[in-house]
Design an enzyme around this catalytic site. Structure first.
Site, short mmCIF file in Angstrom:
data_model
loop_
_atom_site.label_atom_id
_atom_site.label_comp_id
_atom_site.label_asym_id
_atom_site.label_seq_id
_atom_site.Cartn_x
_atom_site.Cartn_y
_atom_site.Cartn_z
N ALA A 25 0.78 -1.35 0.08
CA ALA A 25 0.06 -0.02 -0.23
C ALA A 25 0.82 1.22 0.08
CB ALA A 25 -0.89 -0.20 1.24
N GLY A 65 -1.60 9.12 13.45
CA GLY A 65 -1.65 7.60 13.67
C GLY A 65 -2.89 6.91 14.42
N VAL A 75 5.47 -9.62 1.99
CA VAL A 75 4.27 -10.83 1.81
C VAL A 75 4.89 -12.28 1.49
CG1 VAL A 75 2.49 -9.18 1.01
CG2 VAL A 75 3.97 -10.11 -0.54
N ASN A 101 -2.99 -7.19 -2.12
CA ASN A 101 -2.66 -6.27 -3.14
C ASN A 101 -1.09 -6.26 -3.68
OD1 ASN A 101 -2.91 -3.96 -5.07
ND2 ASN A 101 -1.21 -3.35 -3.71
N TYR A 167 4.59 -14.96 -13.70
CA TYR A 167 3.51 -13.98 -13.19
C TYR A 167 2.06 -14.80 -13.69
CZ TYR A 167 0.89 -9.64 -12.82
OH TYR A 167 0.06 -8.50 -12.19
N ALA A 169 1.09 -17.94 -14.03
CA ALA A 169 0.75 -18.96 -13.35
C ALA A 169 0.61 -18.48 -11.91
CB ALA A 169 1.95 -20.01 -13.56
N LYS A 171 -0.60 -15.63 -10.55
CA LYS A 171 -2.02 -14.98 -10.71
C LYS A 171 -3.17 -16.11 -10.69
CE LYS A 171 -0.81 -10.80 -9.75
NZ LYS A 171 -1.03 -10.06 -8.61
N ILE A 200 -3.71 -1.19 -15.85
CA ILE A 200 -3.86 -0.33 -14.82
C ILE A 200 -2.93 0.84 -14.97
CG2 ILE A 200 -4.29 0.26 -12.29
CD1 ILE A 200 -4.36 -2.63 -11.87
N THR A 249 -14.42 -13.89 -8.87
CA THR A 249 -13.39 -12.87 -9.49
C THR A 249 -14.15 -11.72 -10.44
OG1 THR A 249 -11.94 -14.85 -9.54
CG2 THR A 249 -11.25 -13.04 -10.92
N1 LIG Z 1 -0.08 -2.33 -12.83
C1 LIG Z 1 -1.02 -3.27 -13.77
O1 LIG Z 1 -1.22 -3.08 -14.87
C2 LIG Z 1 -1.72 -4.71 -13.25
C3 LIG Z 1 -2.63 -5.38 -13.86
C4 LIG Z 1 -3.14 -6.25 -13.25
C5 LIG Z 1 -2.64 -6.73 -12.14
N2 LIG Z 1 -1.79 -5.98 -11.27
C6 LIG Z 1 -1.88 -6.19 -9.87
O2 LIG Z 1 -2.23 -5.13 -9.14
C7 LIG Z 1 -1.51 -5.07 -7.82
C8 LIG Z 1 -0.97 -3.80 -7.48
O3 LIG Z 1 -0.25 -3.30 -8.76
P1 LIG Z 1 0.26 -2.08 -8.80
O4 LIG Z 1 0.25 -1.68 -10.34
O5 LIG Z 1 -0.27 -0.92 -8.06
O6 LIG Z 1 1.79 -2.06 -8.31
P2 LIG Z 1 3.10 -1.06 -7.97
O7 LIG Z 1 4.37 -2.01 -8.34
O8 LIG Z 1 2.51 0.21 -8.31
O9 LIG Z 1 3.09 -1.22 -6.56
C9 LIG Z 1 3.29 -2.34 -5.73
C10 LIG Z 1 3.56 -2.22 -4.17
O10 LIG Z 1 3.89 -3.23 -3.84
C11 LIG Z 1 5.14 -3.24 -3.02
N3 LIG Z 1 5.66 -4.64 -2.99
C12 LIG Z 1 6.47 -5.26 -3.82
N4 LIG Z 1 6.98 -6.34 -3.48
C13 LIG Z 1 6.47 -6.47 -2.18
C14 LIG Z 1 6.58 -7.62 -1.12
N5 LIG Z 1 7.13 -8.56 -1.36
N6 LIG Z 1 6.00 -7.33 0.01
C15 LIG Z 1 5.06 -6.03 0.14
N7 LIG Z 1 4.89 -5.18 -0.71
C16 LIG Z 1 5.69 -5.38 -2.07
C17 LIG Z 1 5.94 -2.10 -3.77
O11 LIG Z 1 6.81 -1.81 -2.64
C18 LIG Z 1 5.11 -1.36 -4.10
O12 LIG Z 1 4.47 -0.23 -3.15
C19 LIG Z 1 -0.24 -6.32 -7.88
O13 LIG Z 1 -1.03 -7.51 -7.34
C20 LIG Z 1 -0.32 -6.54 -9.46
O14 LIG Z 1 0.10 -7.75 -9.96
C21 LIG Z 1 -1.30 -4.74 -11.73
#
Ligand SMILES: NC(=O)c1ccc[n+]([C@@H]2O[C@H](COP(=O)([O-])OP(=O)(O)OC[C@H]3O[C@@H](n4cnc5c(N)ncnc54)[C@H](O)[C@@H]3O)[C@@H](O)[C@H]2O)c1
Length: 259
Positions: A25, A65, A75, A101, A167, A169, A171, A200, A249
């Site tokens: 987040a 806070g 994670v 997320n 990736y 697999a 998901k 996104i 989903t």
């Molecule tokens: N961006 C896209 O087009 C897209 C498409 C489909 C799905 N998603 C999924 O949506 C979710 C969010 O994507 P986003 O684009 O906001 O990503 P992002 O890269 O902008 O942000 C991801 C956040 O996760 C954190 N992170 C990375 N590894 C981590 C770990 N091991 N533990 C905890 N935090 C960790 C990062 O520090 C970052 O703050 C992800 O699960 C991604 O796979 C994204």
């Protein structure tokens, strides 16, 4: 969150009296979800592997806070999930909402993917969902209420547009874990659901201008999804009013995949 199509958090769903943990987040979708739940009156634990990023988001929501805290949570670590649960219980008494997320994509050419890289991607995108659902299903069952939302991907449904094998697999596995835990918890007051996004806005920073144009050309509605749009759908699934979604989903792909 500087994109022109960002929708501001508007708190359409009430989260008064609810305590939420959001992973990853410190940026992107997770940040937008934290803002949405907080705007609806919820307490939010903004967690990330990058603590500074999480702290910046939490501080911008509530410098005192009282209603927003930052936590370190990688994670990949079961211990970090346990520590996050304990910190939220110490602060607010219980965890009502978990949004899994955090995710990570790599575009390594198929023949160059090592076993170690494969495992890393699976740990971040899929095993994390198992660890989180396993831990919080017991906690939420004890309290008779819970909402778990897993952010998966179109890649986990049909392979996506540019996704790599680990990736996609991982998901797909996250979608199946959503169904498993939804059934496991059905009737306990705890629901588990997923969102499967297509491209996104947050992805644009990682793509070239030509790649962005190509993706926009492929998506039937001609654009990427705004983080505010996925935050709003997550809020629905995470709200009291989303109680009849069980193991669903939600497709959010602009028409790329219709089933
Ligand atoms: N961006 C896209 O087009 C897209 C498409 C489909 C799905 N998603 C999924 O949506 C979710 C969010 O994507 P986003 O684009 O906001 O990503 P992002 O890269 O902008 O942000 C991801 C956040 O996760 C954190 N992170 C990375 N590894 C981590 C770990 N091991 N533990 C905890 N935090 C960790 C990062 O520090 C970052 O703050 C992800 O699960 C991604 O796979 C994204």
């Amino acid at each position: 969150m500087t994109d022109t199509f960002t929708l501001p958090a508007n708190g359409s769903f009430s989260f008064a009296g609810r305590n939420a943990l959001i992973t990853g987040a410190g940026a992107g979708v997770g940040e937008a979800v934290a803002r949405e739940i907080h705007a609806g009156g919820g307490h939010v634990a903004v967690s990330d592997v990058n603590l500074e990023a999480a702290q910046a988001v939490a501080h911008s929501l509530d410098p005192s806070g009282a209603t927003a805290i930052a936590l370190t949570l990688d994670v990949r670590s079961k211990q970090d999930f346990i520590a996050a649960r304990d910190a939220i219980v110490a602060q607010w008494g219980r965890v009502d909402i978990v949004v899994n997320n955090a995710g990570h994509a790599k575009r390594t050419p198929t023949q160059d993917i090592t076993p170690e890289e494969f495992d890393e991607i699976v740990q971040i995108n899929m095993r994390s969902v198992f660890l989180s659902c396993q831990l919080f299903s017991e906690h939420m069952r004890e309290h008779g209420y819970g909402r778990i939302v897993n952010i998966t991907s179109l890649a986990g449904q049909n392979g996506g547009t540019v996704a790599s094998p680990h990736y996609a697999a991982s998901k797909a596995g996250a979608i199946m874990l959503t169904k498993y835990f939804a059934r496991y918890l059905a009737g306990s007051g705890v629901t588990v659901n997923a969102i499967a996004p297509g491209p996104i806005d947050t992805a644009k920073a990682r793509l070239s201008a030509e790649q962005i144009a190509r993706v926009e050309g492929e998506v039937p509605i001609g654009r990427f999804m705004a983080v505010g749009e996925i935050a709003a759908a997550t809020a629905l699934l995470a709200s009291d009013r989303g109680g009849f979604f069980v193991g669903a989903t939600l497709d959010m792909n602009g028409g790329l995949y219709l089933r």
